[in-house]
Design a protein around this motif. Structure first.
Motif, PDB file in Angstrom:
ATOM      1  N   LEU A  85       0.826  -1.205   0.000  1.00  0.00           N
ATOM      2  CA  LEU A  85       0.000   0.000   0.000  1.00  0.00           C
ATOM      3  C   LEU A  85       0.861   1.257   0.000  1.00  0.00           C
ATOM      4  O   LEU A  85       0.556   2.235  -0.698  1.00  0.00           O
ATOM      5  N   ASN A  87       3.884   1.496  -1.222  1.00  0.00           N
ATOM      6  CA  ASN A  87       4.534   1.614  -2.532  1.00  0.00           C
ATOM      7  C   ASN A  87       3.594   2.162  -3.596  1.00  0.00           C
ATOM      8  O   ASN A  87       4.040   2.754  -4.574  1.00  0.00           O
ATOM      9  N   GLN A  88       2.299   1.955  -3.413  1.00  0.00           N
ATOM     10  CA  GLN A  88       1.346   2.475  -4.382  1.00  0.00           C
ATOM     11  C   GLN A  88       1.360   3.995  -4.423  1.00  0.00           C
ATOM     12  O   GLN A  88       1.070   4.599  -5.458  1.00  0.00           O
ATOM     13  N   HIS A 110      10.597   1.156  -8.835  1.00  0.00           N
ATOM     14  CA  HIS A 110       9.213   1.135  -8.355  1.00  0.00           C
ATOM     15  C   HIS A 110       8.498  -0.137  -8.805  1.00  0.00           C
ATOM     16  O   HIS A 110       7.804  -0.801  -8.011  1.00  0.00           O
ATOM     17  N   LYS A 114       7.159  -3.153  -6.327  1.00  0.00           N
ATOM     18  CA  LYS A 114       5.754  -3.586  -6.347  1.00  0.00           C
ATOM     19  C   LYS A 114       5.649  -5.085  -6.625  1.00  0.00           C
ATOM     20  O   LYS A 114       4.823  -5.781  -6.010  1.00  0.00           O
ATOM     21  N   THR A 118       4.044  -7.825  -4.078  1.00  0.00           N
ATOM     22  CA  THR A 118       2.963  -8.691  -4.549  1.00  0.00           C
ATOM     23  C   THR A 118       3.326 -10.157  -4.386  1.00  0.00           C
ATOM     24  O   THR A 118       2.497 -10.986  -3.997  1.00  0.00           O
TER      25      THR A 118
END
Length: 257
Positions: A85, A87-88, A110, A114, A118
Motif C-alpha cells: 500500500l 509503494n502504491q 518502483h 511492487k 505482490t
C-alpha cells in the motif's frame, strides 16, 4: 547553463542510490539510508546557490529523492500489505538521471518493489490456504469421506479461505484508508480555519492602517496649507515694510540738487 560541481556530485550519488535500490539488500544494509540523507543535504545546498538549475530540474531531483526516502520508509513496515500500500503512493522520477538510461531508474525500482511486495503477499496467502487445506484433509479422514468428496471439500475450503483472507485484508485496507482520509480532512480543516483567521486579522490590520494613513494624509495636507499661508503673509509683510522704508528714506533724504 553548465552544471556546477555540486550538481554533478548530486547526480552521481543519485545514480548510485538508484542502483542500490534496484538490488536485493540485506535488512542490515545501511549505505542507502546514509546516501539518501546526504542527497537531501546536497539538494538543500543546491537550492540555496545563486547559479542553481532550472526549477523543473530541481523539482525532478526533489521527486527522485522523495521517492528513495519513501521507499526506505516503506521497507521498514512490518506486513507485506502495508508495504504494498505504501509503494502504491510513491511517485518515481519522470526523466533518466544519466544519459545511459533509456527509462528512469526510479520507475524500474518502483516496478521491482511492487512485484516483490505482490510476490510476498501471494506467498503468505498461499501458505495460509495450504495450511487450511491440510487441516481439512485431516478432518475429512477422521470423518471417513470418499477421496472425490475429500478433494471437492478441500478445494471448496481453500476457495472459501482465500476469499475470506482477501476480504479481511481489503477491509483492513479500507479502514486504514478511511482513517487516513479522516485525519487528512481534519488537518485540512484546521489549516483552512487558521488561514481564514490569519486572513481576517490581516484584513482588519489593513483597514486600520488605511484609516491611520488617511488621517495622517489629512493632517499633512492641513499642515502644508497652514505653512503656505504663513509664508505668504510673511512675504507680504516684508514687502510692505520695504515699501514703507523706501518712502521714508526718500522723504528724509531728498534728492540732491
Amino acid at each position: 547553463m553548465a552544471a556546477t560541481r555540486l550538481e554533478l556530485n548530486l547526480m552521481r550519488l543519485l545514480s548510485r542510490c538508484e542502483a542500490l535500490a534496484a538490488e536485493r539488500r540485506d535488512p542490515e544494509e545501511w549505505r542507502l539510508e546514509k546516501y539518501v540523507s546526504a542527497l537531501e543535504d546536497m539538494l538543500r545546498e543546491l537550492k540555496k546557490q545563486s547559479s542553481k538549475p532550472a526549477p523543473e530540474l530541481l523539482n525532478e531531483y526533489s521527486r527522485k529523492v522523495d521517492f528513495l526516502k519513501g521507499l526506505l520508509e516503506a521497507e521498514k513496515l512490518s506486513s507485506s500489505t502495508e508495504k504494498a500500500l505504501a509503494n502504491q503512493f510513491l511517485a518515481p522520477g519522470r526523466t533518466p538521471t544519466t544519459t545511459k538510461e533509456r527509462t528512469p531508474a526510479t520507475k524500474t525500482v518502483h516496478l521491482q518493489t511492487k512485484a516483490r511486495c505482490t510476490g510476498k503477499m501471494r506467498s503468505e496467502l498461499l501458505g495460509t490456504v495450504c495450511f487450511g487445506a491440510t487441516a481439512s484433509l485431516l478432518l475429512f479422514d477422521r470423518l471417513g469421506l470418499a477421496p472425490d468428496e475429500k478433494q471437492s471439500a478441500v478445494e471448496l475450503d481453500a476457495v472459501l479461505q482465500h476469499h475470506q483472507d482477501v476480504q479481511e485484508k481489503l477491509a483492513e485496507e479500507m479502514l486504514s484508508l478511511a482513517r487516513s482520509l479522516k485525519n487528512n480532512t481534519l488537518a485540512a480543516q484546521n489549516v483552512i480555519k487558521q488561514d481564514n483567521q490569519t486572513l481576517s486579522h490581516s484584513l482588519r490590520m489593513a483597514d486600520q492602517n488605511f484609516e491611520k494613513l488617511k488621517d495622517e494624509s489629512d493632517r499633512l495636507e492641513q499642515h502644508a496649507k497652514k505653512s503656505v499661508n504663513w509664508l505668504l503673509w510673511l512675504m507680504l509683510i516684508v514687502v510692505c515694510f520695504i515699501f514703507i522704508s523706501m518712502i521714508l528714506f526718500i522723504r528724509i533724504f531728498p534728492k540732491l540738487k
